[in-house]
Write a protein that holds these residues in place. Structure first.
Motif, PDB file in Angstrom:
ATOM      1  N   GLU A   7      40.813 -25.442  28.933  1.00 39.54           N
ATOM      2  CA  GLU A   7      41.459 -26.347  29.883  1.00 39.54           C
ATOM      3  C   GLU A   7      42.882 -26.735  29.477  1.00 39.54           C
ATOM      4  O   GLU A   7      43.686 -27.118  30.322  1.00 39.54           O
ATOM      5  N   ASN A   8      43.206 -26.607  28.184  1.00 40.18           N
ATOM      6  CA  ASN A   8      44.446 -27.196  27.695  1.00 40.18           C
ATOM      7  C   ASN A   8      45.344 -26.235  26.917  1.00 40.18           C
ATOM      8  O   ASN A   8      46.375 -26.661  26.395  1.00 40.18           O
TER       9      ASN A   8
ATOM     10  N   VAL B 105      40.053 -20.776  32.571  1.00 39.44           N
ATOM     11  CA  VAL B 105      39.609 -21.314  33.859  1.00 39.44           C
ATOM     12  C   VAL B 105      40.614 -21.007  34.971  1.00 39.44           C
ATOM     13  O   VAL B 105      40.891 -21.849  35.832  1.00 39.44           O
TER      14      VAL B 105
ATOM     15  N   ARG C 199      43.765 -20.707  35.116  1.00 40.39           N
ATOM     16  CA  ARG C 199      45.060 -21.382  35.186  1.00 40.39           C
ATOM     17  C   ARG C 199      46.194 -20.373  35.037  1.00 40.39           C
ATOM     18  O   ARG C 199      46.061 -19.366  34.336  1.00 40.39           O
TER      19      ARG C 199
END
Length: 577
Positions: free
Chosen positions: A507-508, A85, A87
């Motif tokens: 996301e992580n 995403v 990042r």
């Protein structure tokens, strides 16, 4: 020990050396030590960082987690990751004498027989096979007693280890999670099963962590190799200095890179030092391709776009860059001996530090984890119907779990202020996603563009969902489930389907900080690759680079490569051993 020849000024240097080594991490430290064993040889080591030997965070194993982003870190950040995403991800690389061995999390494993036999096949050189790797491994390290004299019976296989300068030990401070992890692995069976030591060759199973720790203190490449070499009169070390580029001898064909341009600052004066025999580029997975590209060795399109004359057109320089993607899962537990209460309390952490200083005992003698697992996916897994198996052999892993006895914060996750926790790191050990390291400007003081392209390959996406499944399976095993109160934070959002797990991963996920591959090794007659089987940069003269994707923690692998490189160079020049 005699005074060490560590300098900060060009005026302290000799005009020429037999070997100029760029970078003082594992490769540079090992090469400086081994080559200078011959007193007739002169060696210069150039390091962009400083001397962190008195840095308490470097010395204390448990405190190493605080080093990323500090003065001993290059503070690199990746490009926005499309698979995650958009990042950006920190990429911690050591900027100090000792390189990344000053800031890593200490784990020690040699990669197993599959890795080295595969490299021998790729390079068509049996000198890279398992037999030679074992010899180099034993030259690099020795088993040290764990802090407090803990009995290592059942923790390691002593016969797999040697008498080298790097201290390696089993965990010196036990947690109740350790036995629970081993018991869970025995219940789960298969490739989970207990493996007393990965280093005899089988890189699968659940094992106790081995760390570069001796007498409760970090053992890095500077202390093991470089500082002893620095007391020799034939070794000079120049710190706080960057290599801006390598300059070939005028008119040489192929380009003979014997001149090394140095600078202390972006706008500072340039200084040239000459390597009579070779320049040994050991600036790491990011620095080495950057310096090659700045010197005119790389993709013609990239170099031309920055106005750099192309001396060797090799698009593989800076390509094939890979890292192990890792997602952290957090669980509240009823275990009373997690380290959460200690790190929350200034009084408690100061007491632990006092114990470490006085006796080299207690919580701080360990890194953050005591056990971990390297696992294979089932042969029947549907992912293999779409993608070839990327593991290097039947004794190499697809995924890894690292069991941390506390709430390890990654990214924007904030540790809770109360309670006890464990963290399970779920990692893709054999990734296929491949990215690049490319200069962003012709200025050596500008960071390059770093893009590991994490989780962009469909296999990696599937493997990450399997790794997360394994982490959940681990916590639901009989030994663990009675102690798990439940998942917390983003982990609590994971449902038991692959789409949910992949969304969590995007996301992580961060990385295990195991970047490698940007100066890939290939057979001497292969059209691809950056270096040949002797680590010489293809289509050049007088220039070598230390290469490395192993499905393991990579520092021991790099030590083996460096020891092998030293043997190759000594043999070529008839140096004393």
């Amino acid at each position: 020990m005699a005074s060490q020849r560590i300098f900060t000024s060009f005026s302290d240097l000799r005009p020429e050396y037999d070997f100029v080594i760029v970078g003082a991490g594992i490769g540079g430290s090992v090469l400086a030590n081994r080559l200078s064993e011959d007193p007739s040889v002169t060696v210069l080591v150039v390091e962009a960082g400083g001397n962190e030997s008195e840095n308490l965070l470097v010395q204390v194993p448990f405190l190493g987690v605080q080093l990323a982003g500090g003065p001993a870190d290059w503070k690199y950040v990746t490009a926005a990751q499309k698979g995650m995403v958009d990042r950006t991800i920190p990429c911690a690389r050591g900027k100090a004498l000792g390189g990344t061995t000053c800031i890593n999390l200490l784990l020690w494993q040699n990669g197993g027989s599959d890795l080295w036999d595969n490299w021998a096949k790729i390079t068509k050189d049996e000198g890279w096979g398992w037999e030679t790797a074992q010899k180099c491994f034993k030259k690099a390290s020795h088993l040290a007693p764990p802090a407090g004299g803990r009995d290592i019976h059942g923790f390691v296989e002593p016969s797999a280890h040697g008498q080298g300068p790097v201290a390696v030990s089993a965990p010196g401070y036990p947690y109740s999670l350790d036995k629970l992890s081993i018991d869970a692995a025995e219940e789960l069976g298969g490739t989970w099963s207990f493996n007393i030591d990965y280093n005899p060759g089988n890189n699968l199973g659940t094992s106790y962590v081995q760390s570069t720790v001796g007498n409760g203190q970090r053992s890095n490449s500077a202390h093991a190799y470089l500082y002893p070499a620095a007391s020799r009169p034939n070794v000079d070390i120049l710190i706080n200095t960057q290599v801006t580029k390598l300059v070939p001898v005028s008119g040489s064909q192929p380009a003979n890179f014997r001149n090394v341009e140095l600078a202390h600052a972006r706008d500072g004066p340039r200084h040239i030092v000459i390597a009579k025999k070779e320049v040994l580029l050991a600036a790491g997975v990011i620095g080495s391709p950057q310096i090659l590209q700045l010197s005119g060795v790389g993709s013609q399109e990239l170099l031309s776009s920055h106005g750099i004359p192309v001396l060797v057109n090799n698009p593989d320089v800076g390509s094939n860059y890979r890292d192990h993607p890792m997602a952290s899962l957090h669980f509240e537990v009823d275990l009373a001996d997690t380290w959460d209460p200690v790190v929350r309390s200034p009084d408690a952490i100061n007491a632990a530090l006092g114990l470490w200083k006085e006796k080299r005992q207690g919580l701080l003698v360990n890194g953050p984890a005591n056990t971990f697992s390297l696992l294979r996916l089932q042969d029947s897994d549907p992912v293999f119907q779409k993608h070839p198996d990327p593991a290097l052999g039947p004794r190499s892993a697809h995924v890894e779990l690292v069991n941390i006895n506390g709430f390890a914060p990654f990214g924007n996750v904030v540790p809770p202020t109360t309670g006890n926790y464990i963290c399970v790191l779920a990692e893709v050990a054999s990734p296929l996603s491949s990215g690049t390291v490319q200069i962003a400007s012709p200025d050596a003081f500008d960071a390059p563009a770093i893009d590991p392209a994490l989780l962009t390959h469909p296999f990696d996406q599937a493997a990450m969902t399997r790794a997360i499944t394994c982490a959940l399976t681990f916590t639901r095993s009989t030994p663990l489930k009675g102690h798990i109160n439940g998942p917390v934070g983003p982990t609590a959002t994971i449902d038991d389907d692959d789409a949910s797990k992949l969304a969590f991963a995007r996301e992580n996920t961060y990385t295990m900080n195991h970047p490698c591959g940007s100066c890939a090794m290939a057979a001497d007659d292969a059209p691809n690759g950056v270096v040949d089987s002797k680590l010489r940069v293809k289509s050049t003269a007088g220039l070598r680079v230390g290469p490395t994707m192993p499905s393991c923690h990579i520092q021991a692998v790099v030590y083996i490569i460096a020891e092998r490189a030293a043997d190759l160079i000594k043999a070529q020049y008839g140096l004393a051993k």
